[in-house]
Write an enzyme that holds these catalytic residues in place. Sequence first.
Site, PDB file in Angstrom:
ATOM      1  N   ARG A  73       6.331   3.881   0.881  1.00  0.00           N
ATOM      2  CA  ARG A  73       7.094   2.649   0.728  1.00  0.00           C
ATOM      3  C   ARG A  73       6.273   1.613  -0.023  1.00  0.00           C
ATOM      4  O   ARG A  73       5.076   1.469   0.220  1.00  0.00           O
ATOM      5  CB  ARG A  73       7.473   2.084   2.093  1.00  0.00           C
ATOM      6  CG  ARG A  73       8.379   2.991   2.912  1.00  0.00           C
ATOM      7  CD  ARG A  73       8.789   2.303   4.200  1.00  0.00           C
ATOM      8  NE  ARG A  73       9.750   3.099   4.954  1.00  0.00           N
ATOM      9  CZ  ARG A  73      10.411   2.647   6.010  1.00  0.00           C
ATOM     10  NH1 ARG A  73      10.202   1.413   6.449  1.00  0.00           N
ATOM     11  NH2 ARG A  73      11.272   3.422   6.638  1.00  0.00           N
TER      12      ARG A  73
ATOM     13  N   ASP B 262       6.335  -2.569  -0.756  1.00  0.00           N
ATOM     14  CA  ASP B 262       6.938  -3.763  -0.170  1.00  0.00           C
ATOM     15  C   ASP B 262       7.749  -4.537  -1.197  1.00  0.00           C
ATOM     16  O   ASP B 262       7.684  -4.270  -2.406  1.00  0.00           O
ATOM     17  CB  ASP B 262       5.839  -4.673   0.403  1.00  0.00           C
ATOM     18  CG  ASP B 262       5.084  -4.025   1.542  1.00  0.00           C
ATOM     19  OD1 ASP B 262       5.728  -3.355   2.376  1.00  0.00           O
ATOM     20  OD2 ASP B 262       3.845  -4.172   1.586  1.00  0.00           O
TER      21      ASP B 262
ATOM     22  N   ARG C 133      -3.257  -5.305  -0.499  1.00  0.00           N
ATOM     23  CA  ARG C 133      -3.137  -6.741  -0.760  1.00  0.00           C
ATOM     24  C   ARG C 133      -4.144  -7.539   0.070  1.00  0.00           C
ATOM     25  O   ARG C 133      -4.706  -8.544  -0.408  1.00  0.00           O
ATOM     26  CB  ARG C 133      -1.705  -7.207  -0.466  1.00  0.00           C
ATOM     27  CG  ARG C 133      -0.687  -6.658  -1.461  1.00  0.00           C
ATOM     28  CD  ARG C 133       0.747  -6.901  -1.005  1.00  0.00           C
ATOM     29  NE  ARG C 133       1.004  -8.322  -0.779  1.00  0.00           N
ATOM     30  CZ  ARG C 133       2.085  -8.784  -0.166  1.00  0.00           C
ATOM     31  NH1 ARG C 133       2.997  -7.942   0.319  1.00  0.00           N
ATOM     32  NH2 ARG C 133       2.252 -10.080  -0.001  1.00  0.00           N
TER      33      ARG C 133
END
Length: 264
Positions: free
Chosen positions: A59, A61, A206
């Site tokens: 996945r 974001d 991140r």
Amino acid sequence: MSTESVESRGGRIRLVVSYDGADFHGFARQKGLRTVQGVLEDTLSNLLGTFIEVHGSGRTDKGVHARAQVVHFDLPYGPPADRIVHVLSRRLPNDIIPISASQVDSTFHARFSVVRKTYRYHIFRGNLPDVFKYRFSWHVPEALDIAAMRRAGAHLVGEHDFTSFCAAAAPQEDKVRTIYELRIEESGEDLYLYCAGSGFLQYMVRIITGTLVDVGLGGMSAERLPDILAAKSREAAGRTAPAHGLCLWNVEYPIVYGGRVLDL
């Protein structure tokens, strides 16, 4: 139904796509929201006249991009693999681009067969924002100590518990991951952080990037990184870098499944 949708017996297809994540609410399908998985499933299902479930390598974001996202799906019938890119490129929106497609063995799984993923984070260091880069990079005009950032990043290579470097609400109980490589490259005003690993937790790259930027700005010592890892607390690490600078750069599988998807 188009005649091109019944030209083969189907089978398992591996599809590589690139996308600009700015206008998507992430990869995974969410009711009422525009997502990459949702658009792919809707497009394939409309083409075949039956629901086609798409499985991704992982996945991304909301706002995160992909140079090489890998998905697989099973077709009961449909265009042969060597025509799927052509067929889909005429039906998908401009912010999803099919790159390649191939027929694979039914044992292949886009997610569970992965052995290595690489993310790239783009930092733009110009004095002023760049209108042609703002959707794909984090503007940091302040001077960064790149040597300190590299020293800090070296502490993260290897197998560690990355609880401090993931979202506090991340659902995975096991936070141990392996980073194989973390390198920083400079090209003029652009700075690229490449992070390759066995797998990643929510916001992990991140938060790593934000923490290294804090080090580069002098707000944190590079030598603190081992203590941050040991703390196993999100509060111990630095900021979370914006989503729009992050891109799923590459995915790698065992040689039997084709190895690296794209050249680095």
